[in-house]
Each structure stands twice: as C-alpha cells, then as structure tokens.
Motif scaffolding. Structure first.
Motif, mmCIF file in Angstrom:
data_model
loop_
_atom_site.group_PDB
_atom_site.id
_atom_site.type_symbol
_atom_site.label_atom_id
_atom_site.label_comp_id
_atom_site.label_asym_id
_atom_site.label_seq_id
_atom_site.Cartn_x
_atom_site.Cartn_y
_atom_site.Cartn_z
ATOM 1 N N GLY A 194 34.809 49.818 62.223
ATOM 2 C CA GLY A 194 34.359 51.196 62.381
ATOM 3 C C GLY A 194 35.271 52.032 63.250
ATOM 4 O O GLY A 194 35.453 53.224 63.006
ATOM 5 N N ALA A 195 35.862 51.413 64.263
ATOM 6 C CA ALA A 195 36.759 52.145 65.158
ATOM 7 C C ALA A 195 37.989 52.660 64.437
ATOM 8 O O ALA A 195 38.647 53.591 64.910
ATOM 9 N N GLU A 196 38.315 52.053 63.289
ATOM 10 C CA GLU A 196 39.506 52.452 62.542
ATOM 11 C C GLU A 196 39.147 53.221 61.281
ATOM 12 O O GLU A 196 39.919 53.265 60.318
ATOM 13 N N THR A 197 37.975 53.841 61.265
ATOM 14 C CA THR A 197 37.565 54.650 60.119
ATOM 15 C C THR A 197 38.571 55.767 59.872
ATOM 16 O O THR A 197 38.903 56.513 60.794
ATOM 17 N N PRO A 198 39.082 55.904 58.647
ATOM 18 C CA PRO A 198 40.080 56.949 58.359
ATOM 19 C C PRO A 198 39.443 58.333 58.300
ATOM 20 O O PRO A 198 38.215 58.484 58.228
ATOM 21 N N ASP A 199 40.279 59.358 58.296
ATOM 22 C CA ASP A 199 39.804 60.733 58.259
ATOM 23 C C ASP A 199 39.052 61.063 56.971
ATOM 24 O O ASP A 199 38.290 62.019 56.922
ATOM 25 N N THR A 200 39.282 60.270 55.928
ATOM 26 C CA THR A 200 38.609 60.527 54.655
ATOM 27 C C THR A 200 37.119 60.232 54.713
ATOM 28 O O THR A 200 36.381 60.578 53.795
ATOM 29 N N GLY A 201 36.657 59.586 55.777
ATOM 30 C CA GLY A 201 35.232 59.372 55.948
ATOM 31 C C GLY A 201 34.845 57.902 55.929
ATOM 32 O O GLY A 201 35.607 57.032 55.516
ATOM 33 N N PHE A 202 33.610 57.650 56.352
ATOM 34 C CA PHE A 202 33.135 56.287 56.545
ATOM 35 C C PHE A 202 32.677 55.616 55.257
ATOM 36 O O PHE A 202 32.908 54.426 55.052
ATOM 37 N N ALA A 203 32.001 56.344 54.380
ATOM 38 C CA ALA A 203 31.293 55.707 53.266
ATOM 39 C C ALA A 203 32.229 54.964 52.315
ATOM 40 O O ALA A 203 31.993 53.796 51.987
ATOM 41 N N GLY A 204 33.281 55.625 51.855
ATOM 42 C CA GLY A 204 34.207 54.962 50.942
ATOM 43 C C GLY A 204 34.944 53.818 51.616
ATOM 44 O O GLY A 204 35.161 52.765 51.016
ATOM 45 N N TYR A 205 35.313 54.028 52.873
ATOM 46 C CA TYR A 205 35.974 52.978 53.656
ATOM 47 C C TYR A 205 35.067 51.755 53.775
ATOM 48 O O TYR A 205 35.499 50.611 53.576
ATOM 49 N N ALA A 206 33.783 51.994 54.083
ATOM 50 C CA ALA A 206 32.831 50.891 54.197
ATOM 51 C C ALA A 206 32.645 50.186 52.863
ATOM 52 O O ALA A 206 32.540 48.952 52.809
ATOM 53 N N ALA A 207 32.587 50.953 51.779
ATOM 54 C CA ALA A 207 32.461 50.333 50.462
ATOM 55 C C ALA A 207 33.615 49.379 50.205
ATOM 56 O O ALA A 207 33.427 48.277 49.681
ATOM 57 N N GLY A 208 34.821 49.789 50.615
ATOM 58 C CA GLY A 208 35.995 48.940 50.424
ATOM 59 C C GLY A 208 35.931 47.661 51.234
ATOM 60 O O GLY A 208 36.137 46.565 50.706
ATOM 61 N N PHE A 209 35.622 47.783 52.535
ATOM 62 C CA PHE A 209 35.648 46.540 53.329
ATOM 63 C C PHE A 209 34.458 45.636 53.022
ATOM 64 O O PHE A 209 34.549 44.419 53.161
ATOM 65 N N LEU A 210 33.339 46.193 52.573
ATOM 66 C CA LEU A 210 32.220 45.342 52.163
ATOM 67 C C LEU A 210 32.562 44.546 50.909
ATOM 68 O O LEU A 210 32.205 43.366 50.784
ATOM 69 N N LEU A 211 33.254 45.191 49.980
ATOM 70 C CA LEU A 211 33.637 44.495 48.748
ATOM 71 C C LEU A 211 34.611 43.359 49.041
ATOM 72 O O LEU A 211 34.454 42.236 48.544
ATOM 73 N N THR A 212 35.616 43.632 49.880
ATOM 74 C CA THR A 212 36.566 42.578 50.251
ATOM 75 C C THR A 212 35.867 41.462 51.022
ATOM 76 O O THR A 212 36.121 40.273 50.786
ATOM 77 N N THR A 213 34.981 41.832 51.925
ATOM 78 C CA THR A 213 34.257 40.824 52.708
ATOM 79 C C THR A 213 33.431 39.919 51.809
ATOM 80 O O THR A 213 33.441 38.690 51.962
ATOM 81 N N ALA A 214 32.701 40.515 50.866
ATOM 82 C CA ALA A 214 31.894 39.714 49.940
ATOM 83 C C ALA A 214 32.773 38.767 49.133
ATOM 84 O O ALA A 214 32.413 37.607 48.897
ATOM 85 N N THR A 215 33.942 39.239 48.726
ATOM 86 C CA THR A 215 34.869 38.401 47.968
ATOM 87 C C THR A 215 35.361 37.225 48.806
ATOM 88 O O THR A 215 35.452 36.089 48.323
#
Length: 200
Positions: free
Chosen positions: A137-158
């Motif tokens: 979360g501390a490295e959330t990009p300027d584009t916003g949290f939601a899409g960033y979170a979707a990305g890291f959740l998908l990689t984490t699940a994988t």
C-alpha cells in the motif's frame, strides 16, 4: 489428492477473482498502469517466498476441506493492510519484519507435521500478510489503489497456487519422503528469510 488439488484451485481462484473483479470495477476509467504495477510488485524475493510458502503450508498442515483457508486469509489480510498503507499507515522496521515473516513461514513449514491450532496458524498468516500489505500500500501509484490492488491480488493468488501445487506434487510423487522434503524446504525458506534480514 487430485480432488484436493482441483478443489484448492477452484476455491482460491474464485475467491481471488471475486476480489479482483470488485476492485477493477471501482477503477473504471483509469488506464492499465496501476494494474501492471500491482502485477509485478509481489515478485520481490521476500514477498514471493512468503506467498509460495503459504500455499505449501496450507497443503501440508490444513485439513483437505480447508486448504483454501490459508491463501484466502492471506489475500484478505493483504488487501486490508494495503488499504491502510495507502492511507499512510506504516510501522517501524517494516522491511525487517517482512523478512522475518519469511522465517516464520519457514518455521511453520518445518512444524507442519505437528498439529497446530487452526486459529493460530491462520492468525500468524493474517499478521504476516498485513505487513506485506502495508508495504504494498505504501507504494500505491498515482493511478490509484483499486487497479493496483487488483494486480497484486491476482499475482499473489497465482503464487499461492504455485506453492500449493508444489506441496501437492511433493505429497504425490515423493510420498515416502514428503515430510523430510517439506522440512528441508522450510529450513531453506527460513534461511533465506534470515539472509534477507541480514541485508537490510
């Protein structure tokens, strides 16, 4: 064993995709930069080792019907921690604690032959995951949290699924020595965590 692997794949996939879908909907109108940054962020060695370890531990220590609880707990605590991190919450020695979480998961793997109370195992996973989430979360990009979170959740699940598949493979193809192999993997994992800690 085949039934267990299919069930794990189905439950973790459905749960993670539901989280990702909800977050992606909240991100309508933005580009894909945040999603991509989220997808690649968990490939830091400390994060990667921890997430694979959770999948392996879940296969090794949890009842067959509850194998998916480990990854699901990690994912939920991860996104909550990341949301708090994105809001500015942090803690001292966070990187060191994340490295020590790798050691923790190594110890849990070594001890997976012993019965651990379910609440304790899942509680340790949630605690460690929340620290990984704060770092994300501390490295959330300027584009916003939601899409960033979707990305890291998908990689984490994988990565969880990869760890679970490795654990299932050991149980299936190295059945006679599976406990020793899992112990060796846990020892190596703990050693890797201590090495990462020493480099900070």
């Amino acid at each position: 064993m085949k039934f267990l692997s299919h069930r794990l794949l189905r439950n973790v996939s459905v749960g993670s995709l539901a989280l990702v879908a909800g977050l992606a909907q909240a991100h309508t109108g933005h580009g894909t930069t945040g999603v991509f940054e989220g997808l690649v962020h968990p490939f830091g060695l400390d994060h990667l080792l921890a997430m694979v370890a959770v999948g392996m531990w879940s296969v090794s220590a949890l009842p067959a019907s509850r194998v998916w609880w480990g990854p699901a707990t990690f994912l939920l605590a991860l996104v909550i921690g990341a949301a708090l991190g994105a809001m500015g919450l942090t803690m001292s020695w966070l990187e060191q604690l994340i490295s020590l979480s790798v050691v923790l998961f190594g110890v849990m793997l070594v001890a997976s032959r012993q019965k651990m109370p379910l609440a304790l195992g899942l509680g340790l996973i949630a605690l460690a995951s929340s620290m990984h989430g704060l770092a994300h979360g501390a490295e959330t990009p300027d584009t916003g949290f939601a899409g960033y979170a979707a990305g890291f959740l998908l990689t984490t699940a994988t990565l969880h699924l990869g760890g679970a598949a490795a654990g299932l493979g050991v149980r299936r193809y190295l059945a006679s020595t599976a406990d020793w192999v899992i112990t060796a993997m846990g020892t190596l994992l703990g050693g890797a965590g201590l090495y990462l800690f020493s480099q900070l």
